[in-house]
Design a protein around this motif. Structure first.
Motif, short mmCIF file in Angstrom:
data_model
loop_
_atom_site.label_atom_id
_atom_site.label_comp_id
_atom_site.label_asym_id
_atom_site.label_seq_id
_atom_site.Cartn_x
_atom_site.Cartn_y
_atom_site.Cartn_z
N ARG A 33 0.82 -1.22 0.00
CA ARG A 33 0.00 0.00 0.00
C ARG A 33 0.86 1.26 0.00
N ALA A 44 -5.88 0.92 -6.99
CA ALA A 44 -5.48 -0.49 -7.01
C ALA A 44 -4.70 -0.87 -5.75
N SER A 45 -3.80 -0.01 -5.32
CA SER A 45 -3.01 -0.34 -4.13
C SER A 45 -3.84 -0.22 -2.85
N VAL A 73 -6.23 -3.61 -2.72
CA VAL A 73 -5.64 -4.95 -2.83
C VAL A 73 -5.92 -5.73 -1.54
N ASN A 74 -6.29 -7.00 -1.70
CA ASN A 74 -6.58 -7.85 -0.56
C ASN A 74 -5.30 -8.56 -0.14
#
Length: 105
Positions: free
Chosen positions: A34, A85-86, A89-90
């Motif tokens: 992240r 997107a960051s 994210v899982n």
């Protein structure tokens, strides 16, 4: 700073954006996905601001590729896309916990 005959003057601000993006990739790979994504997004957003305010256009260096509007829109889209997107994210996915051939209920 101008060095005649070198690529430094030609690309100028591009080095800052590329350097920040590279730092973001390294942080993503070795520390935190992240934070690395945030750094990469910041690099693209800084590039968009530089391209927007650089007058005349040649002062933007390597960021001057297409028309000013298109360059800014592309850099903004990349920055926002990488940031989203960051952020989404899982990092704790349950991948590989179900035995092969079985379904989970």
């Amino acid at each position: 700073m101008q060095w005649r005959g070198s690529g430094f003057v030609v690309l100028s601000w591009w080095y800052l954006v590329a350097g920040l993006a590279a730092v973001g990739v390294l942080v993503m790979g070795f520390a935190d996905v992240r934070w690395g994504g945030r750094i990469m997004a910041a690099a693209f957003l800084v590039g968009a601001v530089i391209r927007l305010v650089a007058r005349p256009s040649r002062k933007a260096g390597g960021l001057n590729v297409r028309s000013r509007t298109l360059d800014v829109v592309i850099l903004l889209a990349l920055g926002v896309g990488v940031l989203v997107a960051s952020a989404t994210v899982n990092l704790h996915a349950d991948v590989g916990r179900t035995p092969v051939g079985r379904t989970s209920r």
